[in-house]
Enzyme design. Structure first.
Site, mmCIF file in Angstrom:
data_model
loop_
_atom_site.group_PDB
_atom_site.id
_atom_site.type_symbol
_atom_site.label_atom_id
_atom_site.label_comp_id
_atom_site.label_asym_id
_atom_site.label_seq_id
_atom_site.Cartn_x
_atom_site.Cartn_y
_atom_site.Cartn_z
ATOM 1 N N TYR A 126 0.842 -1.208 0.000
ATOM 2 C CA TYR A 126 0.000 0.000 0.000
ATOM 3 C C TYR A 126 0.874 1.256 0.000
ATOM 4 C CZ TYR A 126 -3.404 3.479 1.671
ATOM 5 O OH TYR A 126 -4.196 4.597 1.807
ATOM 6 N N LYS A 163 1.295 4.559 -2.715
ATOM 7 C CA LYS A 163 1.102 5.977 -2.370
ATOM 8 C C LYS A 163 2.364 6.799 -2.641
ATOM 9 C CE LYS A 163 -3.196 5.562 -1.297
ATOM 10 N NZ LYS A 163 -4.242 6.257 -2.051
HETATM 11 P P1 NAD Z 1 -13.007 4.424 1.449
HETATM 12 O O1 NAD Z 1 -12.580 2.987 1.363
HETATM 13 O O2 NAD Z 1 -13.979 4.822 2.480
HETATM 14 O O3 NAD Z 1 -13.541 4.912 0.015
HETATM 15 C C1 NAD Z 1 -12.825 4.624 -1.157
HETATM 16 C C2 NAD Z 1 -13.800 4.589 -2.313
HETATM 17 O O4 NAD Z 1 -13.054 4.251 -3.518
HETATM 18 C C3 NAD Z 1 -14.878 3.494 -2.141
HETATM 19 O O5 NAD Z 1 -16.167 4.037 -2.334
HETATM 20 C C4 NAD Z 1 -14.511 2.471 -3.199
HETATM 21 O O6 NAD Z 1 -15.629 1.763 -3.730
HETATM 22 C C5 NAD Z 1 -13.830 3.334 -4.262
HETATM 23 N N1 NAD Z 1 -13.005 2.512 -5.141
HETATM 24 C C6 NAD Z 1 -12.179 1.482 -4.791
HETATM 25 N N2 NAD Z 1 -11.658 0.919 -5.883
HETATM 26 C C7 NAD Z 1 -12.154 1.594 -6.950
HETATM 27 C C8 NAD Z 1 -12.000 1.469 -8.359
HETATM 28 N N3 NAD Z 1 -11.213 0.502 -8.870
HETATM 29 N N4 NAD Z 1 -12.658 2.325 -9.169
HETATM 30 C C9 NAD Z 1 -13.462 3.296 -8.655
HETATM 31 N N5 NAD Z 1 -13.658 3.462 -7.325
HETATM 32 C C10 NAD Z 1 -13.022 2.616 -6.496
HETATM 33 O O7 NAD Z 1 -11.628 5.249 1.588
HETATM 34 P P2 NAD Z 1 -11.337 6.759 2.062
HETATM 35 O O8 NAD Z 1 -10.861 6.688 3.449
HETATM 36 O O9 NAD Z 1 -12.460 7.651 1.703
HETATM 37 O O10 NAD Z 1 -10.050 7.054 1.160
HETATM 38 C C11 NAD Z 1 -10.063 7.873 -0.007
HETATM 39 C C12 NAD Z 1 -8.614 7.988 -0.519
HETATM 40 O O11 NAD Z 1 -7.778 8.527 0.509
HETATM 41 C C13 NAD Z 1 -8.014 6.629 -0.886
HETATM 42 O O12 NAD Z 1 -7.182 6.768 -2.034
HETATM 43 C C14 NAD Z 1 -7.167 6.295 0.336
HETATM 44 O O13 NAD Z 1 -6.103 5.400 0.023
HETATM 45 C C15 NAD Z 1 -6.690 7.660 0.771
HETATM 46 N N6 NAD Z 1 -6.323 7.708 2.183
HETATM 47 C C16 NAD Z 1 -7.237 7.521 3.185
HETATM 48 C C17 NAD Z 1 -6.825 7.590 4.529
HETATM 49 C C18 NAD Z 1 -7.781 7.392 5.696
HETATM 50 O O14 NAD Z 1 -7.331 7.385 6.847
HETATM 51 N N7 NAD Z 1 -9.081 7.243 5.489
HETATM 52 C C19 NAD Z 1 -5.486 7.832 4.828
HETATM 53 C C20 NAD Z 1 -4.575 8.014 3.791
HETATM 54 C C21 NAD Z 1 -4.996 7.962 2.467
#
Ligand code: NAD
Length: 260
Positions: free
Chosen positions: A158, A162
């Site tokens: 992961y 990133k």
């Molecule tokens: P989440 O899992 O709640 O939402 C992610 C969304 O992306 C989901 O609705 C999922 O269906 C969609 N998705 C996954 N694969 C997909 C694909 N192939 N095509 C289209 N859509 C797809 O995650 P989040 O917490 O809202 O995270 C959003 C972004 O921020 C992500 O890239 C995540 O890696 C990054 N992020 C989140 C955090 C955290 O703490 N929540 C921390 C660092 C980075």
């Protein structure tokens, strides 16, 4: 916003969490919005579309898998045809799996890179192609992470995805700056979404398996998790005309997180 530019944004991974908050914030900022997520999230996208319409903005739902080139081409094309252009691309969709280096299967590694790295590459590429041809500049944003700046325990694959997003962002910014297109990414720390709950459960399960006390939530200066709206607010600024001189950056939104 410049009077001649229609504010049109496309947000991937919009059905929940950070993506959903970004959509609502950009709609409040006056953008018409295209909502993408995987087809299985169609119902959530439709109800979010209703919320956007209620704010008086135009909206289009463009389901598809960002790891598939044909899907991304179609998503960008439908957005520009139905809403009339593209000013802001937010390549937010991402997926997460926990796992140490030696436990991570090749399949998991490839799935993570397919969605997070390839998906972001495709979204950047097809948005940039359109924006350059459109000749009116634009804003491209991606989702890195606090582990896109520094590796983390049990995050080998992961974290790699990133880091890849930071490299893409810096390189694309250099190429696109002369076209009036900025490219930046946000690097969230722990943000209270399903992804974080899944991560914390994974960590707790591992700790139980190994017979150790469940580790405390990661330490940051502020002492709490962030909210999806905290990411939406930096996206709102970076998407604005005002942010024209900020490009190639990875902006930490992590409460001052200290990784050991
Ligand atoms: P989440 O899992 O709640 O939402 C992610 C969304 O992306 C989901 O609705 C999922 O269906 C969609 N998705 C996954 N694969 C997909 C694909 N192939 N095509 C289209 N859509 C797809 O995650 P989040 O917490 O809202 O995270 C959003 C972004 O921020 C992500 O890239 C995540 O890696 C990054 N992020 C989140 C955090 C955290 O703490 N929540 C921390 C660092 C980075």
């Amino acid at each position: 916003m410049h009077a001649s530019l229609k504010g049109i944004a496309l947000v991937t991974g919009a059905a929940q969490g950070i993506g959903q908050a970004i959509v609502l914030r950009l709609a409040d900022d006056g953008f018409d919005v295209a909502l993408n997520d995987v087809p299985q999230k169609g119902q959530a996208l439709d109800s979010l579309a209703e919320e956007v319409r209620a704010k008086g903005r135009q909206v289009v739902v463009v389901p598809g898998d960002v790891s598939q080139e044909e899907d991304v081409k179609r998503i960008v094309q439908e957005t520009t045809e139905k809403l009339g252009g593209l000013r802001v691309m937010v390549a937010n969709a991402g997926t997460f799996r926990m796992g140490s280096l030696t436990e991570t299967s090749l399949e998991d590694f490839e799935q993570l890179f397919a969605v997070n790295a390839r998906g972001t590459f495709l979204c950047y590429k097809y948005a940039a192609q359109y924006m350059v041809a459109q000749g009116r500049g634009g804003r491209i944003l991606g989702a890195s992470s606090v582990v896109g700046r520094r590796g983390g325990m049990e995050y080998a694959a992961y974290s790699g995805t990133k880091f890849a997003i930071r490299g893409l962002t810096q390189s694309a910014a250099l190429e696109l700056g002369r076209h009036g297109i900025t490219v930046n990414c946000y690097a969230p720390g722990p943000i209270d979404t399903d992804m974080l709950r899944f991560l914390r459960k994974g960590r707790a399960d591992k700790a139980t398996e190994r017979g150790i006390v469940t580790p405390a939530a990661p330490f940051n200066a502020v002492g709490s998790d962030g909210k999806a709206e905290d990411i939406a607010s930096i996206v709102s600024y970076l998407a604005s005309d005002e942010a024209h001189f900020i490009t190639g950056q990875t902006i930490g939104v992590d409460g001052g997180m200290v990784l050991s």
